[in-house]
Each structure stands twice: as structure tokens, then as C-alpha cells.
Design a protein around this motif. Structure first.
Motif, PDB file in Angstrom:
ATOM      1  N   ASP A  51       0.766  -1.266  -0.092  1.00 17.92           N
ATOM      2  CA  ASP A  51       0.025   0.012   0.071  1.00 17.92           C
ATOM      3  C   ASP A  51       0.742   1.202  -0.190  1.00 17.92           C
ATOM      4  O   ASP A  51       2.131   1.336   0.194  1.00 17.92           O
ATOM      5  N   SER A  52       0.347   2.422  -0.488  1.00 12.48           N
ATOM      6  CA  SER A  52       0.926   3.664  -0.439  1.00 12.48           C
ATOM      7  C   SER A  52       1.807   4.016   0.817  1.00 12.48           C
ATOM      8  O   SER A  52       2.664   4.809   0.897  1.00 12.48           O
ATOM      9  N   LYS A  61       8.405   6.504  -5.124  1.00  7.72           N
ATOM     10  CA  LYS A  61       8.101   4.873  -5.157  1.00  7.72           C
ATOM     11  C   LYS A  61       9.179   4.256  -4.124  1.00  7.72           C
ATOM     12  O   LYS A  61      10.127   4.963  -3.743  1.00  7.72           O
ATOM     13  N   SER A  98       4.363   2.214  -5.725  1.00  6.18           N
ATOM     14  CA  SER A  98       4.343   3.636  -6.333  1.00  6.18           C
ATOM     15  C   SER A  98       3.778   4.449  -5.074  1.00  6.18           C
ATOM     16  O   SER A  98       2.896   3.809  -4.230  1.00  6.18           O
ATOM     17  N   GLU A 100       1.017   6.055  -5.178  1.00  9.40           N
ATOM     18  CA  GLU A 100      -0.385   5.905  -5.347  1.00  9.40           C
ATOM     19  C   GLU A 100      -0.710   4.578  -4.683  1.00  9.40           C
ATOM     20  O   GLU A 100      -2.045   4.216  -4.678  1.00  9.40           O
ATOM     21  N   ARG A 102       0.213   1.491  -6.249  1.00  9.04           N
ATOM     22  CA  ARG A 102       0.149   0.527  -6.958  1.00  9.04           C
ATOM     23  C   ARG A 102       1.431  -0.269  -7.215  1.00  9.04           C
ATOM     24  O   ARG A 102       2.552   0.525  -6.663  1.00  9.04           O
ATOM     25  N   SER A 103       1.753  -1.582  -7.493  1.00 11.88           N
ATOM     26  CA  SER A 103       3.090  -2.311  -7.382  1.00 11.88           C
ATOM     27  C   SER A 103       3.146  -3.017  -8.460  1.00 11.88           C
ATOM     28  O   SER A 103       2.247  -3.498  -9.177  1.00 11.88           O
ATOM     29  N   LYS A 104       4.468  -3.378  -8.719  1.00 11.24           N
ATOM     30  CA  LYS A 104       4.938  -4.400  -9.702  1.00 11.24           C
ATOM     31  C   LYS A 104       5.821  -5.081  -9.316  1.00 11.24           C
ATOM     32  O   LYS A 104       6.493  -4.902  -8.209  1.00 11.24           O
TER      33      LYS A 104
END
Length: 557
Positions: A51-52, A61, A98, A100, A102-104
């Protein structure tokens, strides 16, 4: 084994690079310094939810990556090859989050879904958190620990496969059973309809023929009269008929064509017309001779034609499709009869499958009974060393022979303990205190983990609630485990930290604007100071340093 961990802008960590070695590594530091951040970072590499809030304040990030040497992990290497992600005998897992949220995720530089991280992580390392002891109170987790210790995965798979086969058959049987009344009602209706259609027995294409014959018979008198009149006018009339008129014209024009050759085509056409009229007359005579007015045949055709129309209206179909309807209803009825026959067959199959399931579940029970005695004996030996000399620990395995089938068998597992002499054994949650649960839980984790196939084990403050001589035993257990497995232990106990082959120190730095966490590998003299701090607090005395030296010397002897 875990070889390197890199953290960027994660929580209070700005930049952190850690090299890990074989054996047992203790991670110590001040309260609130962030000792567990490395554990949280590794959790992300195993597919934990991101989570952010994990991104350092002001950063776009966060990024964590972990490197593993899998040269001695054939299962992990096989998994990577199967998913076309292998890169020699090393694997690099990277996770980017990130601001926001979002994750990769990446394995050896290739983007992958989180589920693949979790799947690979199963072969690389296992994390035991400080709340793991509470899981031991749950029966399903107790069953998992016992099965893990027993190493009878083939038996579990066999039970699961038999269960799934039985379950699928039960669903099919139940579906047929629930629709039985509906099928019975439908069968009765079809039976009545088919009997009626069978009695009528309309042949394929018969209605079209009936319709044509009905039309012919209905107009037979008119057909006969008009055909006779036409024959008379074409051929029989004495005063005048079409054939004699054409022939007379043909005779006159045949004589005239010698004077004018242009009449020849006309003569040819009249010749052909004469032949056609004569043939038509012959056919018409034959037609009138065979045309009969049969009132009985007319009555029969009328009755069958009308019945076909009535049946078509009754079934709400076109009359020409009545034969097809008859075939469809007959097939549907046969299918319903077959379903009832199948229901009986499925019932017999279910009995066979359930018998087979209970047989393999019984084999699994025997294996669990055997493993339970050995497992309980080892746990008891370990907790005796951790200041629970009078404790008795057993594992009950109750087999419900007639119980409802389950994918894990028919056994109910309970960890039973008594902590004092003369005390009756009872379930863990009814007997032990928090400290006793920590000791029992740690003993169970160490024993069950020795059967793990992973090369790296992380213990995050699992020694909470333990102190004194018990802590020394805990340290000894973890060090022993570290001889065969890479062990990383976040701890606040000097007795545990002193037993480690390597020690890392976590510290927190603040410039009143931002806060950063750092982790460094301690040399021997630095270890002594850190152990002295754990023993005596922030004020280091000569006595504390002497005690730390002695503790480190004893632990490494």
C-alpha cells in the motif's frame, strides 16, 4: 539461501543494502529502530500486499529486492525453469510500490503476477512472526504442523484426490436427485404424448403426401369432368376438335410451302403441335380412365388428414413437423429413463468411492498417529530445557470413521499439555500462560522447521515472553537450526543474540526533519558493546561489558 537485500525509500529506510551469510544471524537494535523492516521488505518479495503507506514520505516510489543462491534448492530451480524464469543458480526478486499504492513484481527482471511471487517464495524462505504462537492454538494449524512433520504429502494428496472424485460424484448425484420429481412429471406427460403419437404412427414425409391426396380426392369429380371435356375437345369431338383443326391447317400449308419456302417453319411447328396434341390426348385418356371416385378412400384420407391437423394444433407445431416432434419426444423420454438408470448407478458408485476414500483416510490416520508420538516427544524434550521440567505434551489424533469426508481426511488433531505435576492435560489455550505458549510455540516451530525444504528461515521476535536461562536454550535451539539452515532472528534477548554466528545492529537517525533507519554488520568488539547494551541498558558499565564478553565466549565455545 538469502544473499542480499536492497531497500530504497521503504517506510523510514532511505537506502539500505545488506549482505547475508550462512548460519544464524541475529538482528538487534533499539526499540522502535525498525528491526522488523527487513522482515517486512522480504514479505513484499514473497507477495505480501502493498500500500502507499509503505513509501517513504516525499518519495515517488519504494523498491525492495532480494537475491537468493538456489544452487542447493532443486525445487526452486525446477519452478523457475518450468516458468521460463531461470537465470543460472541465482534468483533476483524485485518489488516496486508507487506512492499511489500500485505495485509491480519482477523475477530475474521479468514482470510477474503476485501469485507467482508467492508460489516461488514457498521454496525460498519462511517467515515466523511474533504472533505465530497464537496460530498454534488453532486445530487446523496444528494439523498442518503435524502433517509437515510427518512428511506424508503423498498420502494427503491421495486423500485429497479421492475426496475430490467423491465430491464431484456427489454433486452429480445430488443434481439428478433434486430433479427426479421434475423428471417423473415430465416422463408421465411424455409417456401420454408418445403413446398418442405412436398410435397415430405418422411416417416421415407422410403428411405432405396426405395433403396432396386429400386435395386430389376433394376435387376428383371436377377433375374427371373437366378432363373428359378437354379430351373430347382435343380429340373426340366429331364436328370439331383441336387435333383435326391443326391437321387440316397443316395439310393446306404443306401444299402451299412449295410456292413459298417461308411457310416451312410454320409447317414444322404445326407438325410438332399435332404430335403434342395427340400425345396429350393419349395421356388425358389414360388419366380419366384411372381416375376413380372412391368415397371410402376419401373418408379414410379425410379422417387421417384431420387427425394430423388436430395433433399439430395440440402440440402447437406445423403439421409437416409432426413426425420430427414425435422423434424428439421419444428421444427425450429415453434420456429421462436413462437418467433414472444413471441415478441408480451413481448411488452404487458413490458407495464404492466412499469406501475407497475412507480406506486411504485410514492410512493417513495411521501415519499421523505414528508421527504424533514422535513429534510430541521432541516438543516435550525441548520445553523441558526451557524451564518447563514438569510439562507433559501429547498430540491426540481422533479418527472419525463415519464422519463427513474432508479433503484432509477424517482426523481431529489437538495439542494437549499439562504444565505441572498432577495436573490433567487439556488443550493449549486452557492451560498455558503467554510465556509458556511462547516456549511451546518456539519449540514446535524449530522442530517442524527442521523438516522444511526452504534454505532460509526468519524468526521475527518469536522469543517474546522468554528470558533468563530459557532464553539461552532458545538461542541454542536457533543456533543448532542454523547449522543446517540459514536462520535470521530479530530479537531483543542477549542470550539469543550471543548464540548467533553473525549479528546485525539496527539504528535510527533523525535530523529533526526526517528519520532514517540503518543496519550494519557488527564486528566482535561491536557485538560485545551491543550485547552489553541488551544486558544493562544504554549505560555501558565495565561489569556489563565483562558479562557480554563472557556470554559471547560461552555461546561460541
Amino acid at each position: 539461501m538469502l544473499t542480499h537485500l536492497s531497500i530504497r525509500n521503504f517506510a523510514v529506510v532511505k537506502t539500505l543494502d545488506i549482505e547475508f551469510n550462512l548460519g544464524m544471524t541475529a538482528v538487534t537494535g533499539e526499540t522502535g529502530a525498525g528491526k522488523s523492516i527487513s522482515v517486512d521488505a522480504l514479505g513484499l518479495c514473497l507477495g505480501d500486499r502493498a500500500d502507499s503507506g509503505m513509501v517513504r514520505t516525499g518519495a515517488e516510489k519504494a523498491e525492495v529486492s532480494a537475491s537468493f543462491d538456489i544452487s542447493k534448492l532443486p525445487a526452486a530451480l525446477s519452478w523457475l525453469e518450468q516458468h521460463e524464469l531461470a537465470d543460472d543458480h541465482d534468483v533476483l526478486i524485485r518489488r516496486v510500490i508507487s506512492s499511489e499504492g500500485r505495485s509491480k513484481a519482477f523475477i530475474n527482471g521479468t514482470p510477474v503476477p503476485l501469485q507467482q511471487l508467492k508460489s516461488l517464495g514457498f521454496y525460498l524462505l519462511s517467515i515466523h512472526g511474533q504472533h505465530a504462537h497464537q496460530q498454534i492454538l488453532k486445530n487446523d494449524h496444528q494439523l498442518h504442523l503435524l502433517d509437515q512433520y510427518a512428511e506424508h504429502q503423498k498420502l494427503i494428496n491421495s486423500v485429497s484426490e479421492h475426496y475430490q472424485t467423491l465430491r464431484n460424484q456427489q454433486k452429480q448425484y445430488q443434481a439428478l436427485l433434486e430433479g427426479q420429481q421434475q423428471r417423473d412429471d415430465r416422463s408421465q406427460l411424455l409417456s401420454y404424448q408418445i403413446v398418442e403419437l405412436d398410435e397415430f404412427a405418422l411416417a416421415e414425409g407422410e403428411f405432405i403426401e396426405l395433403e396432396l391426396e386429400h386435395k386430389k380426392l376433394s376435387h376428383s369429380q371436377t377433375l374427371l369432368e373437366q378432363s373428359q371435356i378437354s379430351f373430347h375437345q382435343l380429340y373426340e369431338a366429331e364436328e370439331f376438335n383441336a387435333l383435326s383443326a391443326v391437321q387440316n391447317s397443316l395439310d393446306r400449308l404443306t401444299e402451299l410451302q412449295q410456292h413459298d419456302a417461308s411457310l416451312t417453319p410454320i409447317v414444322t411447328m404445326l407438325t410438332e403441335a399435332s404430335i403434342q396434341i395427340e400425345e396429350a390426348s393419349t395421356e388425358l385418356r389414360a388419366y380419366t380412365e384411372q381416375l376413380e371416385i372412391d368415397p371410402m378412400r376419401m373418408q379414410n384420407v379425410e379422417a387421417r388428414y384431420s387427425q394430423a391437423l388436430d395433433l399439430a394444433r395440440k402440440h402447437n407445431v406445423q403439421p409437416e413437423t409432426l413426425y420430427d416432434l414425435h422423434q424428439e419426444l421419444s428421444q427425450e423420454y429415453q434420456d429421462l429413463v436413462q437418467d433414472d438408470s444413471l441415478l441408480d448407478g451413481l448411488k452404487e458408485q458413490l458407495q464404492v468411492l466412499e469406501t475407497e476414500y475412507r480406506a486411504v483416510a485410514q492410512k493417513l490416520n495411521i501415519s499421523r498417529q505414528k508421527a504424533a508420538k514422535s513429534f510430541a516427544k521432541q516438543v516435550e524434550q525441548h520445553i523441558h530445557k526451557m524451564n518447563m521440567a514438569d510439562a507433559e505434551f501429547t498430540i491426540t489424533v481422533k479418527h472419525d470413521e463415519f464422519g463427513t469426508p474432508h479433503k484432509l481426511g477424517l482426523d481431529h488433531i489437538s495439542f494437549m499439555v499439562s504444565t505441572n505435576k498432577g495436573q490433567a492435560q487439556d488443550k493449549l489455550e486452557k492451560v498455558v500462560s503467554g510465556g509458556e505458549l511462547s516456549r511451546i510455540g518456539l519449540a514446535i516451530q524449530v522442530i517442524s522447521s527442521s523438516n522444511n525444504q526452504v534454505a532460509t528461515m526468519i524468526f521475527d521476535e518469536v522469543d517474546s515472553g522468554i528470558s533468563g536461562s530459557t532464553a539461552s536454550v532458545v538461542g541454542e535451539l536457533l543456533r543448532k537450526l542454523g547449522t543446517s539452515t540459514q536462520v535470521i532472528c530479530v530479537t531483543h534477548l542477549p542470550q539469543v543474540a550471543a548464540r548467533a554466528h553473525n549479528q546485525m545492529f539496527v539504528t535510527k537517525f533523525s535530523d529533526k526533519k526526517t528519520t532514517e533507519t540503518h543496519m550494519i554488520c557488527l564486528k566482535e568488539n561491536e557485538r560485545i558493546k551491543e550485547l552489553a547494551r541488551l544486558l544493562a541498558g544504554d549505560t555501558l558499565t565495565e561489569s556489563a561489558i565483562a558479562n557480554a564478553k563472557e556470554l559471547l565466549q560461552i555461546s561460541n565455545s
